[in-house]
Design a protein around this motif. Structure first.
Motif, PDB file in Angstrom:
ATOM      1  N   LEU A   6       6.061   1.925  -6.533  1.00 36.88           N
ATOM      2  CA  LEU A   6       6.187   3.135  -5.727  1.00 36.88           C
ATOM      3  C   LEU A   6       4.918   3.547  -4.997  1.00 36.88           C
ATOM      4  O   LEU A   6       4.995   4.221  -3.974  1.00 36.88           O
ATOM      5  N   ASP A   7       3.754   3.215  -5.537  1.00 36.53           N
ATOM      6  CA  ASP A   7       2.500   3.622  -4.874  1.00 36.53           C
ATOM      7  C   ASP A   7       1.472   2.505  -4.995  1.00 36.53           C
ATOM      8  O   ASP A   7       0.458   2.627  -5.667  1.00 36.53           O
ATOM      9  N   GLY A   8       1.751   1.432  -4.281  1.00 39.17           N
ATOM     10  CA  GLY A   8       0.971   0.212  -4.444  1.00 39.17           C
ATOM     11  C   GLY A   8      -0.299   0.118  -3.623  1.00 39.17           C
ATOM     12  O   GLY A   8      -1.137  -0.753  -3.877  1.00 39.17           O
ATOM     13  N   HIS A   9      -0.482   1.012  -2.636  1.00 39.30           N
ATOM     14  CA  HIS A   9      -1.568   0.798  -1.673  1.00 39.30           C
ATOM     15  C   HIS A   9      -2.959   0.874  -2.278  1.00 39.30           C
ATOM     16  O   HIS A   9      -3.799   0.013  -1.991  1.00 39.30           O
ATOM     17  N   THR A  10      -3.242   1.894  -3.090  1.00 40.54           N
ATOM     18  CA  THR A  10      -4.606   2.008  -3.623  1.00 40.54           C
ATOM     19  C   THR A  10      -4.962   0.823  -4.506  1.00 40.54           C
ATOM     20  O   THR A  10      -6.105   0.350  -4.492  1.00 40.54           O
ATOM     21  N   LEU A  11      -3.984   0.337  -5.265  1.00 39.35           N
ATOM     22  CA  LEU A  11      -4.228  -0.814  -6.126  1.00 39.35           C
ATOM     23  C   LEU A  11      -4.326  -2.106  -5.334  1.00 39.35           C
ATOM     24  O   LEU A  11      -5.174  -2.961  -5.610  1.00 39.35           O
ATOM     25  N   ASN A  12      -3.481  -2.246  -4.336  1.00 42.44           N
ATOM     26  CA  ASN A  12      -3.425  -3.508  -3.594  1.00 42.44           C
ATOM     27  C   ASN A  12      -3.213  -3.242  -2.109  1.00 42.44           C
ATOM     28  O   ASN A  12      -2.095  -3.308  -1.603  1.00 42.44           O
ATOM     29  N   PRO A  13      -4.304  -2.949  -1.384  1.00 43.17           N
ATOM     30  CA  PRO A  13      -4.194  -2.742   0.075  1.00 43.17           C
ATOM     31  C   PRO A  13      -4.179  -4.077   0.818  1.00 43.17           C
ATOM     32  O   PRO A  13      -4.958  -4.310   1.741  1.00 43.17           O
ATOM     33  N   ASN A  14      -3.297  -4.970   0.337  1.00 43.01           N
ATOM     34  CA  ASN A  14      -3.080  -6.282   0.945  1.00 43.01           C
ATOM     35  C   ASN A  14      -4.233  -7.264   0.774  1.00 43.01           C
ATOM     36  O   ASN A  14      -4.344  -8.227   1.534  1.00 43.01           O
ATOM     37  N   ASP A  15      -5.090  -7.043  -0.228  1.00 45.88           N
ATOM     38  CA  ASP A  15      -6.116  -8.046  -0.523  1.00 45.88           C
ATOM     39  C   ASP A  15      -5.821  -8.777  -1.829  1.00 45.88           C
ATOM     40  O   ASP A  15      -6.560  -9.675  -2.226  1.00 45.88           O
TER      41      ASP A  15
END
Length: 314
Positions: A6-15
C-alpha cells in the motif's frame, strides 16, 4: 494469493525490486495510499504489506479476506494488534534491519551538533574564508566528544550499537532500560541520574503508552544547559512544546531530531522554528543497504508464514 503493497515508495523508490514476492502470487504495488482509497485497494487482499498505513478496527472490519499483515518497519504502533489477534490475522515486523544505519545517523546528528560542519561549509562557500584575516576561524564553538557522557534511553539493538560507537569515541555511557539487567558498554542508571549527568541524551526506545510524551518539561529541566538531545526513535516520545520552550530559552544547548510527532509535520510544529534544533526528514533508516535488508526480511517473513512457521510475528 493476492498481495497488496500500500505504501511502497519510501521503501522502494524504484531502486530495489519487489519481484521475489511474485513467487507467492499476484502482487500490486501502490507508491502511496490516501485514506479514502485504502479499503478499495485492500478489500480483496489476503496479504497486505505496509509501512506507515494505519489499520484499526474500522479498517479491519472491512477487510474480511485479510490473513496476513507484513509491517515493513520495526514499530507496530500503526496496527491494532488486539484486533488482529482476535481475528487471527498474522502480523510480522522487521527487527534490526536498520541498526547500523540508524546508529550511524545518530552520530551524524551528534557530530553536526558538536562540529557544525554544515555552517562552516556554508561559510566557506560564501567566501568568508577568502576574506578572512586569519588562516582559521569558527562560527560556533566546537565540542569534543572524548570523555563526555552520553545517556541512552533504550538498550535494544540500536541502543547497543550506539553504546559501542560511543565507547570507541572515548565517551562515558549511561543507559536507562526497562528490560536490560546487564550491559556490555556503560552502566545502567535511572532516568533522573541519566538526565542530570549526561552531556548528550539519545533516544532509542519504542513508542508505547508508557513512552508517549516521556521526554517532558520535568525531565528536560534536569538536563545541563550545555547538553544536547537526539531522537532517532519516534517523535511522540518527546513533548515537542516542552522541548521547544527549553531550546528557545537557552536551557539546553541543542537538539537533533530525525523524527517528529506527526510526519510530515504541520507548518506550526514548534520544532520547526525552535532555536539550535537540527531536523532531518526521518531518514536514519533509509540507506539502500538497510532498505534491501528490510525487503529481504519481509520476503522471508511471508515465506515462513506460508510454510506455517512463525518468524518475527508480533
Amino acid at each position: 494469493m493476492n498481495i497488496v503493497i500500500l505504501d511502497g515508495h519510501t521503501l522502494n523508490p524504484n531502486d530495489l525490486s519487489w519481484e521475489p514476492f511474485k513467487t507467492f502470487g499476484q502482487v500490486t504495488v501502490y507508491d502511496r495510499t490516501p485514506t479514502e482509497k485504502l479499503i478499495g485497494r485492500s478489500k480483496d487482499a489476503e496479504v497486505l504489506l505496509i509501512n506507515k498505513i494505519k489499520l484499526g478496527k474500522t479498517e479491519l472490519d472491512q477487510l474480511p479476506k485479510l490473513k496476513y499483515i507484513g509491517l515493513c518497519a520495526t514499530g507496530t504502533d500503526n496496527v491494532d494488534l488486539l484486533e488482529t489477534n482476535n481475528r487471527n490475522i498474522a502480523v510480522t515486523n522487521i527487527p534490526a534491519y536498520g541498526t547500523p544505519s540508524v546508529a550511524q545517523h545518530t552520530f551524524a546528528l551528534l557530530l553536526e551538533l558538536t562540529n557544525r560542519v554544515g555552517i562552516h561549509n556554508k561559510s566557506v562557500q560564501e567566501l568568508e574564508w577568502v576574506r578572512s584575516k586569519d588562516f582559521s576561524y569558527f562560527k560556533k564553538p566546537l565540542v569534543e566528544l572524548y570523555d563526555k557522557t552520553i545517556g541512552l534511553i533504550g538498550y535494544g539493538a540500536i541502543g547497543k550499537e550506539v553504546a559501542k560507537i560511543a565507547t570507541a569515541f572515548g565517551m562515558n555511557v549511561l543507559i536507562y532500560s526497562r528490560h536490560a539487567d546487564s550491559v556490555e558498554h556503560g552502566k545502567l542508571v535511572d532516568l533522573q541520574e541519566l538526565f542530570e549527568t549526561s552531556d548528550i541524551v539519545s533516544l532509542h526506545t519504542s513508542l508505547t503508552e508508557d513512552t508517549k510524551g516521556l521526554i517532558n518539561k520535568a525531565l528536560l529541566r534536569k538536563m545541563k544547559n550545555t547538553a544536547f538531545l537526539i531522537n532517532t526513535s519516534r517523535g511522540a516520545i518527546i513533548n515537542e512544546s516542552d522541548l521547544a520552550d527549553r531550546l528557545n530559552n537557552n536551557k539546553i544547548a541543542g537538539a537533533a531530531l530525525d523524527v517528529l510527532s506527526t510526519e510530515p509535520p504541520s507548518a506550526d510544529n514548534p520544532m520547526l522554528t525552535a532555536k539550535n534544533c537540527i531536523i532531518t526528514p526521518h531518514i536514519s533508516w533509509i540507506s539502500k543497504e538497510a532498505r534491501q535488508r528490510l525487503i529481504d526480511i519481509a520476503y522471508n517473513n511471508l515465506k515462513a508464514y506460508l510454510n506455517q512457521n512463525s518468524v518475527n510475528r508480533v
